[in-house]
Design a protein around this motif. Sequence first.
Motif, PDB file in Angstrom:
ATOM      1  N   SER A  95     -64.797  13.517  90.501  1.00 66.46           N
ATOM      2  CA  SER A  95     -63.569  12.904  90.995  1.00 66.46           C
ATOM      3  C   SER A  95     -63.177  11.730  90.104  1.00 66.46           C
ATOM      4  CB  SER A  95     -63.739  12.438  92.436  1.00 66.46           C
ATOM      5  OG  SER A  95     -64.847  11.572  92.554  1.00 66.46           O
ATOM      6  N   GLU A  96     -61.933  11.309  90.258  1.00 67.45           N
ATOM      7  CA  GLU A  96     -61.404  10.216  89.448  1.00 67.45           C
ATOM      8  C   GLU A  96     -62.100   8.899  89.758  1.00 67.45           C
ATOM      9  OE1 GLU A  96     -57.253  10.427  90.345  1.00 67.45           O
ATOM     10  OE2 GLU A  96     -56.960  12.227  89.135  1.00 67.45           O
ATOM     11  N   GLN A  97     -62.572   8.750  90.968  1.00 74.23           N
ATOM     12  CA  GLN A  97     -63.330   7.574  91.372  1.00 74.23           C
ATOM     13  C   GLN A  97     -64.508   8.041  92.216  1.00 74.23           C
ATOM     14  OE1 GLN A  97     -60.107   5.586  93.115  1.00 74.23           O
ATOM     15  NE2 GLN A  97     -60.169   6.686  95.031  1.00 74.23           N
ATOM     16  N   GLU A  98     -65.431   7.157  92.527  1.00 74.70           N
ATOM     17  CA  GLU A  98     -66.612   7.566  93.283  1.00 74.70           C
ATOM     18  C   GLU A  98     -66.206   8.185  94.619  1.00 74.70           C
ATOM     19  OE1 GLU A  98     -70.828   5.834  94.989  1.00 74.70           O
ATOM     20  OE2 GLU A  98     -69.776   4.766  93.392  1.00 74.70           O
ATOM     21  N   LEU A  99     -66.793   9.332  94.907  1.00 74.77           N
ATOM     22  CA  LEU A  99     -66.501  10.072  96.124  1.00 74.77           C
ATOM     23  C   LEU A  99     -67.084   9.345  97.333  1.00 74.77           C
ATOM     24  CD1 LEU A  99     -65.433  12.773  97.330  1.00 74.77           C
ATOM     25  CD2 LEU A  99     -67.742  13.671  96.997  1.00 74.77           C
ATOM     26  N   SER A 100     -66.266   9.164  98.339  1.00 74.21           N
ATOM     27  CA  SER A 100     -66.711   8.553  99.590  1.00 74.21           C
ATOM     28  C   SER A 100     -67.617   9.523 100.330  1.00 74.21           C
ATOM     29  CB  SER A 100     -65.492   8.212 100.448  1.00 74.21           C
ATOM     30  OG  SER A 100     -65.836   8.109 101.798  1.00 74.21           O
ATOM     31  N   ARG A 101     -68.775   9.044 100.757  1.00 73.70           N
ATOM     32  CA  ARG A 101     -69.676   9.898 101.535  1.00 73.70           C
ATOM     33  C   ARG A 101     -69.022  10.341 102.830  1.00 73.70           C
ATOM     34  NH1 ARG A 101     -76.002   8.553 100.826  1.00 73.70           N
ATOM     35  NH2 ARG A 101     -75.990   8.331  98.573  1.00 73.70           N
ATOM     36  N   ASP A 102     -68.260   9.457 103.436  1.00 73.35           N
ATOM     37  CA  ASP A 102     -67.578   9.808 104.686  1.00 73.35           C
ATOM     38  C   ASP A 102     -66.578  10.940 104.458  1.00 73.35           C
ATOM     39  OD1 ASP A 102     -68.993   7.903 106.106  1.00 73.35           O
ATOM     40  OD2 ASP A 102     -67.390   6.407 106.026  1.00 73.35           O
ATOM     41  N   ALA A 103     -65.822  10.867 103.362  1.00 72.80           N
ATOM     42  CA  ALA A 103     -64.832  11.907 103.066  1.00 72.80           C
ATOM     43  C   ALA A 103     -65.518  13.235 102.775  1.00 72.80           C
ATOM     44  CB  ALA A 103     -63.961  11.488 101.883  1.00 72.80           C
ATOM     45  N   ALA A 104     -66.601  13.195 102.002  1.00 68.11           N
ATOM     46  CA  ALA A 104     -67.334  14.425 101.680  1.00 68.11           C
ATOM     47  C   ALA A 104     -67.949  15.028 102.935  1.00 68.11           C
ATOM     48  CB  ALA A 104     -68.409  14.139 100.642  1.00 68.11           C
ATOM     49  N   THR A 105     -68.549  14.190 103.770  1.00 70.34           N
ATOM     50  CA  THR A 105     -69.163  14.674 105.007  1.00 70.34           C
ATOM     51  C   THR A 105     -68.120  15.307 105.914  1.00 70.34           C
ATOM     52  OG1 THR A 105     -70.904  13.005 104.868  1.00 70.34           O
ATOM     53  CG2 THR A 105     -70.501  13.971 107.032  1.00 70.34           C
ATOM     54  N   ALA A 106     -66.958  14.674 106.024  1.00 69.83           N
ATOM     55  CA  ALA A 106     -65.886  15.208 106.869  1.00 69.83           C
ATOM     56  C   ALA A 106     -65.383  16.550 106.329  1.00 69.83           C
ATOM     57  CB  ALA A 106     -64.737  14.207 106.965  1.00 69.83           C
ATOM     58  N   ALA A 107     -65.235  16.665 105.018  1.00 66.03           N
ATOM     59  CA  ALA A 107     -64.748  17.907 104.413  1.00 66.03           C
ATOM     60  C   ALA A 107     -65.744  19.043 104.614  1.00 66.03           C
ATOM     61  CB  ALA A 107     -64.479  17.691 102.921  1.00 66.03           C
ATOM     62  N   VAL A 108     -67.016  18.765 104.386  1.00 67.33           N
ATOM     63  CA  VAL A 108     -68.048  19.790 104.557  1.00 67.33           C
ATOM     64  C   VAL A 108     -68.143  20.186 106.026  1.00 67.33           C
ATOM     65  CG1 VAL A 108     -70.535  20.235 104.389  1.00 67.33           C
ATOM     66  CG2 VAL A 108     -69.326  19.155 102.488  1.00 67.33           C
ATOM     67  N   SER A 109     -68.029  19.223 106.920  1.00 66.08           N
ATOM     68  CA  SER A 109     -68.049  19.494 108.356  1.00 66.08           C
ATOM     69  C   SER A 109     -66.857  20.365 108.763  1.00 66.08           C
ATOM     70  CB  SER A 109     -68.040  18.183 109.131  1.00 66.08           C
ATOM     71  OG  SER A 109     -68.031  18.419 110.509  1.00 66.08           O
ATOM     72  N   GLU A 110     -65.706  20.082 108.191  1.00 60.19           N
ATOM     73  CA  GLU A 110     -64.497  20.880 108.479  1.00 60.19           C
ATOM     74  C   GLU A 110     -64.697  22.341 108.065  1.00 60.19           C
ATOM     75  OE1 GLU A 110     -60.721  21.726 109.864  1.00 60.19           O
ATOM     76  OE2 GLU A 110     -61.798  19.838 110.091  1.00 60.19           O
ATOM     77  N   ALA A 111     -65.477  22.557 107.005  1.00 60.68           N
ATOM     78  CA  ALA A 111     -65.782  23.920 106.554  1.00 60.68           C
ATOM     79  C   ALA A 111     -66.841  24.576 107.442  1.00 60.68           C
ATOM     80  CB  ALA A 111     -66.250  23.898 105.100  1.00 60.68           C
ATOM     81  N   GLY A 112     -67.508  23.767 108.289  1.00 62.69           N
ATOM     82  CA  GLY A 112     -68.490  24.313 109.215  1.00 62.69           C
ATOM     83  C   GLY A 112     -69.942  24.132 108.802  1.00 62.69           C
ATOM     84  N   TYR A 113     -70.200  23.196 107.886  1.00 63.54           N
ATOM     85  CA  TYR A 113     -71.551  23.002 107.360  1.00 63.54           C
ATOM     86  C   TYR A 113     -71.921  21.530 107.387  1.00 63.54           C
ATOM     87  CZ  TYR A 113     -70.251  27.612 105.956  1.00 63.54           C
ATOM     88  OH  TYR A 113     -69.817  28.898 105.996  1.00 63.54           O
ATOM     89  N   ASP A 114     -73.176  21.236 106.999  1.00 63.79           N
ATOM     90  CA  ASP A 114     -73.677  19.872 107.002  1.00 63.79           C
ATOM     91  C   ASP A 114     -74.259  19.523 105.646  1.00 63.79           C
ATOM     92  OD1 ASP A 114     -73.276  19.226 109.823  1.00 63.79           O
ATOM     93  OD2 ASP A 114     -74.841  20.720 110.192  1.00 63.79           O
ATOM     94  N   ILE A 115     -74.132  18.242 105.287  1.00 63.87           N
ATOM     95  CA  ILE A 115     -74.814  17.732 104.092  1.00 63.87           C
ATOM     96  C   ILE A 115     -76.194  17.312 104.525  1.00 63.87           C
ATOM     97  CG2 ILE A 115     -74.851  15.918 102.354  1.00 63.87           C
ATOM     98  CD1 ILE A 115     -71.789  15.908 102.442  1.00 63.87           C
ATOM     99  N   SER A 116     -77.224  17.882 103.871  1.00 68.70           N
ATOM    100  CA  SER A 116     -78.595  17.567 104.270  1.00 68.70           C
ATOM    101  C   SER A 116     -79.213  16.485 103.393  1.00 68.70           C
ATOM    102  CB  SER A 116     -79.474  18.821 104.225  1.00 68.70           C
ATOM    103  OG  SER A 116     -79.544  19.324 102.918  1.00 68.70           O
TER     104      SER A 116
ATOM    105  N   GLU B 161     -62.332  22.831 100.969  1.00 67.03           N
ATOM    106  CA  GLU B 161     -62.249  21.584 101.749  1.00 67.03           C
ATOM    107  C   GLU B 161     -62.510  20.360 100.871  1.00 67.03           C
ATOM    108  OE1 GLU B 161     -61.085  21.122 104.733  1.00 67.03           O
ATOM    109  OE2 GLU B 161     -60.900  23.239 105.198  1.00 67.03           O
ATOM    110  N   LEU B 162     -63.515  20.440  99.996  1.00 68.15           N
ATOM    111  CA  LEU B 162     -63.804  19.305  99.121  1.00 68.15           C
ATOM    112  C   LEU B 162     -62.691  19.084  98.093  1.00 68.15           C
ATOM    113  CD1 LEU B 162     -67.612  19.892  98.594  1.00 68.15           C
ATOM    114  CD2 LEU B 162     -66.575  17.915  99.726  1.00 68.15           C
ATOM    115  N   SER B 163     -62.070  20.165  97.646  1.00 77.93           N
ATOM    116  CA  SER B 163     -60.993  20.062  96.660  1.00 77.93           C
ATOM    117  C   SER B 163     -59.761  19.355  97.212  1.00 77.93           C
ATOM    118  CB  SER B 163     -60.597  21.454  96.159  1.00 77.93           C
ATOM    119  OG  SER B 163     -61.666  22.038  95.442  1.00 77.93           O
TER     120      SER B 163
END
Length: 70
Positions: A46-67, A23-25
Amino acid sequence: MSTQTFTVTGMTCGHCVKSVTEELSEIPGVTDVQVTLDSGLVSVTSEQELSRDAATAAVSEAGYDISAWN
């Protein structure tokens, strides 16, 4: 290049690691994802700073949470 690290909770097996990695890839600009199952630590390069919103959405899509963002 930019590297962001954070902790993901709830991962218990290799399938969990694979799901989070996949999901993050898919985020545009991500060039590398490293996931450590034991600690839940995730490092995303990543080529530029990773958006927290994008990372949170990707991890959530995988079924987990960023703590925590490191």
